[in-house]
Design an enzyme around this catalytic site. Structure first.
Site, PDB file in Angstrom:
ATOM      1  N   ASP A 286       0.796  -1.245   0.000  1.00 57.91           N
ATOM      2  CA  ASP A 286       0.000   0.000   0.000  1.00 57.91           C
ATOM      3  C   ASP A 286       0.823   1.287   0.000  1.00 57.91           C
ATOM      4  OD1 ASP A 286      -2.147  -1.641   0.177  1.00 57.91           O
ATOM      5  OD2 ASP A 286      -2.866  -0.942   2.124  1.00 57.91           O
ATOM      6  N   ASP A 510      -7.451  -6.221  10.365  1.00 57.50           N
ATOM      7  CA  ASP A 510      -6.956  -5.099   9.550  1.00 57.50           C
ATOM      8  C   ASP A 510      -6.921  -3.800  10.335  1.00 57.50           C
ATOM      9  OD1 ASP A 510      -6.802  -6.594   7.106  1.00 57.50           O
ATOM     10  OD2 ASP A 510      -8.982  -6.474   6.987  1.00 57.50           O
TER      11      ASP A 510
HETATM   12  C1  BGC Z   1      -0.660  -4.746  10.398  1.00 53.56           C
HETATM   13  C2  BGC Z   1       0.611  -5.492  10.769  1.00 53.56           C
HETATM   14  C3  BGC Z   1       0.368  -6.982  10.709  1.00 53.56           C
HETATM   15  C4  BGC Z   1      -0.195  -7.372   9.366  1.00 53.56           C
HETATM   16  C5  BGC Z   1      -0.488  -8.837   9.246  1.00 53.56           C
HETATM   17  C6  BGC Z   1      -1.183  -5.233   9.070  1.00 53.56           C
HETATM   18  O1  BGC Z   1      -2.413  -4.644   8.820  1.00 53.56           O
HETATM   19  O2  BGC Z   1      -0.430  -3.379  10.377  1.00 53.56           O
HETATM   20  O3  BGC Z   1       1.019  -5.116  12.051  1.00 53.56           O
HETATM   21  O4  BGC Z   1       1.568  -7.681  10.954  1.00 53.56           O
HETATM   22  O5  BGC Z   1      -1.362  -6.627   9.098  1.00 53.56           O
HETATM   23  O6  BGC Z   1      -1.585  -9.230   9.964  1.00 53.56           O
END
Ligand code: BGC
Length: 572
Positions: A286, A510
């Site tokens: 992103d 998320d």
């Molecule tokens: C988060 C991370 C996490 C990843 C996988 C992302 O949205 O910011 O901290 O490791 O998702 O779950």
């Protein structure tokens, strides 16, 4: 391979004919003893401004405990980075000295090292090589030998790392999945390891660090091949268009990103202990697309994305990561490429591809550092929409005019990823780049999955009745209600696609559905709040998020259960 081999033999025959003696360089030949060493210098890949080469030196003299190969370029070639030797250059003179791990060179033994360089004009193979000051016989493909499209890509990487390989199962995710009722059905699936902060490199809060994962990967590998999937995710000013995954580094902290994050990761990955692993990196989710779609003067602009565009630190960070990680010969870099519901519009598609090229040629990186791209990471866009296409017309209107498609050029991830691949190759990326698609949460199965097209009353009834993707809008990205696990991870599922992967570990949130204090830099984004009515980035639709979600990356049991219920293909 075949074309290079033929050219090589032809070149050798020519030399043999001319001197009558080059054949004596072939190891094992009776006359070989007179030749102290042989150097095989091959240009493996070449584009208009750069190239990669592989050099094998064979020692026909007494065993050595250290060695140095030297040559002089006739042109303006400049070595920019190397592997398996310490390569330095002064003017046109290049020295490649052994690394500690390949210092010994037995009598009759060889060492192979590689490098990447820049050049302009012609890229002639040097005429003379020495090993420790003694001139060797040259055994090369020759200056006019063009790279063969079937040659292995730079650094002897295989074309598709997933082919014939198992993929690393993260024991920590696996334990979370297995602890859920019904979770054992998928707990042995491979998922991405997210290095989402500096502390994750050594292991934050009692969790496994990078070396722990790689050591475990060697165990899982056994005598076969194994891919380890790492997510590189810690840019300065991270997640500029949202708040849920803001990170620890402020917008200006590019130097910390380089020295405290990328450099230590690159150092660990370069450990010869891990040389047998195929290490796939997903580079900075992103980030680059935000510099195209969420900047002024667009209505979707955010101040933070404007800042990151102006200070250049996303482009620099991605370039630096690609360059450093790409120096490790068994690393396969895949750059994040958004998803169709973000970049599929004409205004975004080409501009994003150009942005990827810009980052892939920043901070010493070249297109050769990019093995491919990944689409749909942590997103929910359907893989294939079977019941409508952009070419359909209903009641006198194109499907592109429907509210859901809204003039997008693509309606699903597979068609988007394949088209983007072509576009990237046209911009100068290697013709063999491959795409990954994150199918962790784009299944959209369960009772609500349409079994045929919608009613032909209007383009909207047609599309809305037939689409698998049940979101309110393709701009929705947080903990989407109704989503299911998608295709199980698999290699080479479709042309141009290296693999379907589960880069986002299913069950990890998320973002929080309300503000929750944390020490990870994560903010509260209303796109994760089920009551939120939206913003220009989701065309002012409801967020579609599940309630009661923890902060991003934390385990979200209710979501995990729903993903299993709505899996498509269904879980048996
Ligand atoms: C988060 C991370 C996490 C990843 C996988 C992302 O949205 O910011 O901290 O490791 O998702 O779950």
């Amino acid at each position: 391979m075949s074309r290079t081999r033929t050219a090589l033999l032809a070149a050798m025959a020519l030399v043999a004919g001319a001197t009558g003696s080059a054949i004596a360089a072939v190891p094992g030949d009776a006359g070989a003893a007179a030749v102290p060493c042989t150097v095989d210098y091959k240009v493996q890949n070449q584009w208009d401004t750069g190239f990669t080469a592989s050099v094998t030196v064979t020692n026909h003299g007494a065993a050595k405990s250290s060695w140095a190969v030297k040559w002089t370029y006739a042109g303006n070639q400049k070595v920019t980075s190397g592997w398996n030797a310490k390569i330095t250059q002064s003017g046109a003179n290049v020295t490649a000295a052994n690394e500690s791990y390949n210092a010994t060179l037995a009598s009759g033994g060889s060492a192979t090292f590689g490098f990447q360089g820049s050049y302009s004009g012609t890229n002639a193979v040097p005429a003379t090589f020495t090993l420790d000051g003694v001139t060797c016989n040259v055994d090369s493909g020759g200056p006019t030998d063009p790279p063969d499209p079937t040659d292995p890509p730079p650094g002897n990487r295989v074309d598709n790392p997933y082919d014939g390989a198992k993929v690393y199962v993260n024991p920590e995710w696996s334990a979370n999945a297995a602890a859920e009722p019904g979770g054992s059905r998928i707990a042995n699936q491979p998922t991405g390891v997210w290095l989402d902060r500096i502390a994750a490199i050594n292991g934050a809060g009692g969790k496994m660090g990078l070396r722990d994962h790689l050591d475990e990967a060697l165990e899982q590998k056994g005598s076969g091949e194994l891919v380890v999937q790492l997510v590189i995710y810690n840019l300065p000013g991270r997640d500029c268009a949202a708040l849920a995954s803001n990170g620890e580094l402020g917008p200006t902290e590019i130097n910390r990103y380089k020295s405290e994050y990328i450099d230590p990761i690159a150092e660990i990955l370069a450990d010869s202990k891990y040389a047998s692993l195929r290490i796939v990196t997903t580079v900075e989710i992103d980030s680059l697309p935000n510099l195209v779609t969420n900047v002024s003067p667009r209505a979707t602009a955010t101040p933070n994305c404007d800042t990151m565009k102006a200070n250049g630190n996303y482009v620099k960070g991605v370039g630096y990561a690609l360059n450093k990680l790409g120096d490790v010969p068994n690393v396969y870099n895949y750059v994040d490429a958004g998803h169709h519901g973000w970049l599929g519009w004409d205004d975004n598609f080409g501009a994003s591809a150009e942005m990827f090229k810009q980052a892939a040629t920043a901070e010493g990186a070249t297109v050769a550092d990019v093995h491919g791209f990944i689409a749909n990471t942590a997103n929910y866009s359907a893989l294939k929409e079977d019941h409508f296409s952009v070419n359909d017309t209903v009641a006198g209107k194109s499907v592109r005019e429907s509210k859901w498609v809204s003039w997008n050029r693509y309606v699903d991830e597979l068609s988007y990823a394949q088209a983007l691949r072509e576009k990237l190759v046209s911009l100068g990326f290697d013709s063999k780049i491959g795409m990954l698609i994150d199918t962790s949460r784009n299944g959209w199965g369960g009772a609500n999955r349409p079994t045929g097209p919608g009613a032909t009353t209007s383009v909207d009834t047609y599309v809305d009745g037939g689409r698998y993707d049940r979101r309110f809008n393709t701009g929705n990205w947080c903990n989407q209600a109704g989503a299911g696990l998608g295709e199980r991870p698999q290699a080479s599922p479709e042309p141009g696609i290296d693999a379907y992967v589960w880069m986002k570990p299913p069950g990890e949130s998320d973002g929080a559905s309300k503000a929750i204090d944390n020490d990870e830099g994560k903010g509260f984004d209303r796109m994760c709040d089920p009551t939120y009515t939206g913003n220009p980035r989701n065309d002012n639709n409801m967020s579609g998020a599940l309630a009661d979600a923890p902060i991003s990356g934390h385990w979200f049991s209710a979501q995990f259960q729903e993903l299993m219920r709505n899996a498509y293909p269904p879980l048996s």
